[in-house]
Design a protein around this motif. Structure first.
Motif, PDB file in Angstrom:
ATOM      1  N   ASP A  75     -35.490 -32.883 -17.877  1.00  0.00           N
ATOM      2  CA  ASP A  75     -35.420 -33.833 -16.759  1.00  0.00           C
ATOM      3  C   ASP A  75     -36.162 -35.128 -17.096  1.00  0.00           C
ATOM      4  N   MET A  76     -37.301 -34.995 -17.767  1.00  0.00           N
ATOM      5  CA  MET A  76     -38.070 -36.175 -18.159  1.00  0.00           C
ATOM      6  C   MET A  76     -37.269 -37.015 -19.160  1.00  0.00           C
ATOM      7  N   ALA A  77     -36.636 -36.349 -20.109  1.00  0.00           N
ATOM      8  CA  ALA A  77     -35.845 -37.062 -21.123  1.00  0.00           C
ATOM      9  C   ALA A  77     -34.664 -37.794 -20.475  1.00  0.00           C
ATOM     10  N   VAL A  78     -33.992 -37.156 -19.527  1.00  0.00           N
ATOM     11  CA  VAL A  78     -32.878 -37.797 -18.825  1.00  0.00           C
ATOM     12  C   VAL A  78     -33.391 -39.022 -18.069  1.00  0.00           C
ATOM     13  N   SER A  79     -34.532 -38.886 -17.430  1.00  0.00           N
ATOM     14  CA  SER A  79     -35.146 -40.011 -16.719  1.00  0.00           C
ATOM     15  C   SER A  79     -35.474 -41.154 -17.679  1.00  0.00           C
ATOM     16  N   ILE A  80     -35.982 -40.808 -18.848  1.00  0.00           N
ATOM     17  CA  ILE A  80     -36.319 -41.831 -19.854  1.00  0.00           C
ATOM     18  C   ILE A  80     -35.061 -42.545 -20.320  1.00  0.00           C
ATOM     19  N   THR A  81     -33.960 -41.825 -20.504  1.00  0.00           N
ATOM     20  CA  THR A  81     -32.728 -42.487 -20.943  1.00  0.00           C
ATOM     21  C   THR A  81     -32.234 -43.481 -19.893  1.00  0.00           C
ATOM     22  N   THR A  82     -32.435 -43.154 -18.620  1.00  0.00           N
ATOM     23  CA  THR A  82     -32.059 -44.093 -17.551  1.00  0.00           C
ATOM     24  C   THR A  82     -32.900 -45.358 -17.652  1.00  0.00           C
ATOM     25  N   ASP A 136     -33.248 -33.838 -31.798  1.00  0.00           N
ATOM     26  CA  ASP A 136     -32.536 -33.773 -33.081  1.00  0.00           C
ATOM     27  C   ASP A 136     -31.231 -34.573 -33.068  1.00  0.00           C
ATOM     28  N   MET A 137     -31.399 -35.886 -32.934  1.00  0.00           N
ATOM     29  CA  MET A 137     -30.241 -36.780 -32.951  1.00  0.00           C
ATOM     30  C   MET A 137     -29.907 -37.244 -34.369  1.00  0.00           C
ATOM     31  N   SER A 138     -30.588 -36.694 -35.360  1.00  0.00           N
ATOM     32  CA  SER A 138     -30.418 -37.151 -36.741  1.00  0.00           C
ATOM     33  C   SER A 138     -28.987 -36.987 -37.261  1.00  0.00           C
ATOM     34  N   LYS A 139     -28.206 -36.105 -36.658  1.00  0.00           N
ATOM     35  CA  LYS A 139     -26.838 -35.886 -37.130  1.00  0.00           C
ATOM     36  C   LYS A 139     -25.820 -36.764 -36.399  1.00  0.00           C
ATOM     37  N   SER A 140     -26.251 -37.470 -35.370  1.00  0.00           N
ATOM     38  CA  SER A 140     -25.354 -38.330 -34.603  1.00  0.00           C
ATOM     39  C   SER A 140     -25.047 -39.597 -35.393  1.00  0.00           C
ATOM     40  N   LYS A 183     -24.981 -52.201 -28.124  1.00  0.00           N
ATOM     41  CA  LYS A 183     -24.379 -50.944 -28.600  1.00  0.00           C
ATOM     42  C   LYS A 183     -25.203 -49.737 -28.162  1.00  0.00           C
ATOM     43  N   TRP A 184     -26.485 -49.966 -27.849  1.00  0.00           N
ATOM     44  CA  TRP A 184     -27.349 -48.856 -27.449  1.00  0.00           C
ATOM     45  C   TRP A 184     -26.968 -48.283 -26.091  1.00  0.00           C
ATOM     46  N   ASP A 185     -26.246 -49.054 -25.258  1.00  0.00           N
ATOM     47  CA  ASP A 185     -25.797 -48.508 -23.971  1.00  0.00           C
ATOM     48  C   ASP A 185     -24.984 -47.236 -24.190  1.00  0.00           C
ATOM     49  N   ARG A 186     -24.034 -47.303 -25.114  1.00  0.00           N
ATOM     50  CA  ARG A 186     -23.192 -46.128 -25.392  1.00  0.00           C
ATOM     51  C   ARG A 186     -24.007 -45.018 -26.038  1.00  0.00           C
ATOM     52  N   VAL A 187     -24.863 -45.361 -26.986  1.00  0.00           N
ATOM     53  CA  VAL A 187     -25.672 -44.357 -27.679  1.00  0.00           C
ATOM     54  C   VAL A 187     -26.570 -43.621 -26.683  1.00  0.00           C
ATOM     55  N   ILE A 188     -27.182 -44.377 -25.781  1.00  0.00           N
ATOM     56  CA  ILE A 188     -28.068 -43.769 -24.774  1.00  0.00           C
ATOM     57  C   ILE A 188     -27.271 -42.888 -23.824  1.00  0.00           C
ATOM     58  N   SER A 189     -26.076 -43.323 -23.451  1.00  0.00           N
ATOM     59  CA  SER A 189     -25.219 -42.513 -22.586  1.00  0.00           C
ATOM     60  C   SER A 189     -24.874 -41.180 -23.267  1.00  0.00           C
ATOM     61  N   LEU A 190     -24.534 -41.237 -24.563  1.00  0.00           N
ATOM     62  CA  LEU A 190     -24.246 -40.013 -25.314  1.00  0.00           C
ATOM     63  C   LEU A 190     -25.486 -39.131 -25.429  1.00  0.00           C
ATOM     64  N   ARG A 192     -27.964 -38.985 -23.296  1.00  0.00           N
ATOM     65  CA  ARG A 192     -28.186 -38.355 -21.991  1.00  0.00           C
ATOM     66  C   ARG A 192     -27.277 -37.142 -21.823  1.00  0.00           C
ATOM     67  N   GLN A 193     -26.006 -37.260 -22.232  1.00  0.00           N
ATOM     68  CA  GLN A 193     -25.074 -36.136 -22.144  1.00  0.00           C
ATOM     69  C   GLN A 193     -25.559 -34.958 -22.979  1.00  0.00           C
ATOM     70  N   ASP A 194     -25.996 -35.248 -24.209  1.00  0.00           N
ATOM     71  CA  ASP A 194     -26.493 -34.182 -25.096  1.00  0.00           C
ATOM     72  C   ASP A 194     -27.699 -33.491 -24.483  1.00  0.00           C
ATOM     73  N   ILE A 195     -28.610 -34.273 -23.930  1.00  0.00           N
ATOM     74  CA  ILE A 195     -29.832 -33.707 -23.332  1.00  0.00           C
ATOM     75  C   ILE A 195     -29.477 -32.843 -22.128  1.00  0.00           C
ATOM     76  N   SER A 196     -28.569 -33.326 -21.293  1.00  0.00           N
ATOM     77  CA  SER A 196     -28.188 -32.607 -20.066  1.00  0.00           C
ATOM     78  C   SER A 196     -27.512 -31.287 -20.378  1.00  0.00           C
TER      79      SER A 196
END
Length: 197
Positions: A75-82, A136-140, A183-190, A192-196
């Motif tokens: 939940d904290m990570a999702v909040s941070i992405t927002t 672990d976003m290193s593979k994205s 471009k970070w808007d899309r990356v952050i959206s992705l 958030r999806q991964d975290i959720s």
């Protein structure tokens, strides 16, 4: 009484030597596993340390109740992405404003605002690095491409700064930095999806 997220733990404050001892033990307990503490209330008043290890100086004999509020790491990570999406907008607008000021030859104000933009960008990159490590976003490929691109742009900006070529800096901000940041808007959206999930 010790309360964690609205639930009485059945533990007594007086079982601990001082407030720091109590908080450390609670953090080690399974009650707060994979959670981030957001608030600590001591006798229904918010507590935050004014100086490091202040909690160590507070004896539990003077405390009746400690309440700890937390949220899950997810939940904290999702909040941070927002929040990071808001930061992307601030960086984009800041880049435009700095470029405009350099083009108007208002170098002093442009440089001052540019320093603020660099500070925000550094903090943004630090937070992205923490999320990358934690989740672990290193593979994205999109994450890696966006990271490499903004790093490259910042390197170019650094070189231009040394030459004090303000018009070239304005061009870099407008035509490379801002598109790179957006471009970070899309990356952050992705992210958030991964975290959720």
């Amino acid at each position: 009484m010790i309360v964690i997220d609205g639930q009485n733990t059945g533990l007594t404050v007086s079982n601990y030597e001082n407030l720091e001892d109590l908080l450390v033990k609670m953090m080690e307990s399974e009650n707060l596993e994979s959670r981030v503490v957001t608030d600590v209330l001591v006798d229904d008043e918010a507590f935050s340390e004014i100086y490091p290890h202040q909690a160590e100086d507070i004896e539990t004999s003077s405390i009746q109740k400690v309440e700890i509020k937390s949220v899950s790491v997810t939940d904290m990570a999702v909040s941070i992405t927002t929040e990071l999406e808001t930061v992307v907008q601030i960086m984009s607008q800041g880049g435009r404003k700095v470029a405009e000021l350099f083009r108007q030859a208002d170098d002093a104000e442009a440089l001052e605002l540019f320093q603020d933009l660099l500070d925000v960008t550094q903090n943004f990159m630090r937070m992205i690095a923490v999320l990358r490590e934690e989740f672990d976003m290193s593979k994205s490929t999109e994450f890696n491409a966006a990271s490499q691109e903004i790093s490259g742009v910042l390197t170019e900006i650094s070189e231009v700064l040394e030459n004090e070529d303000w018009i070239l800096l304005a061009d870099l901000l407008e035509f490379e930095f801002i598109p790179s940041v957006e471009k970070w808007d899309r990356v952050i959206s992705l992210l958030r999806q991964d975290i959720s999930e």
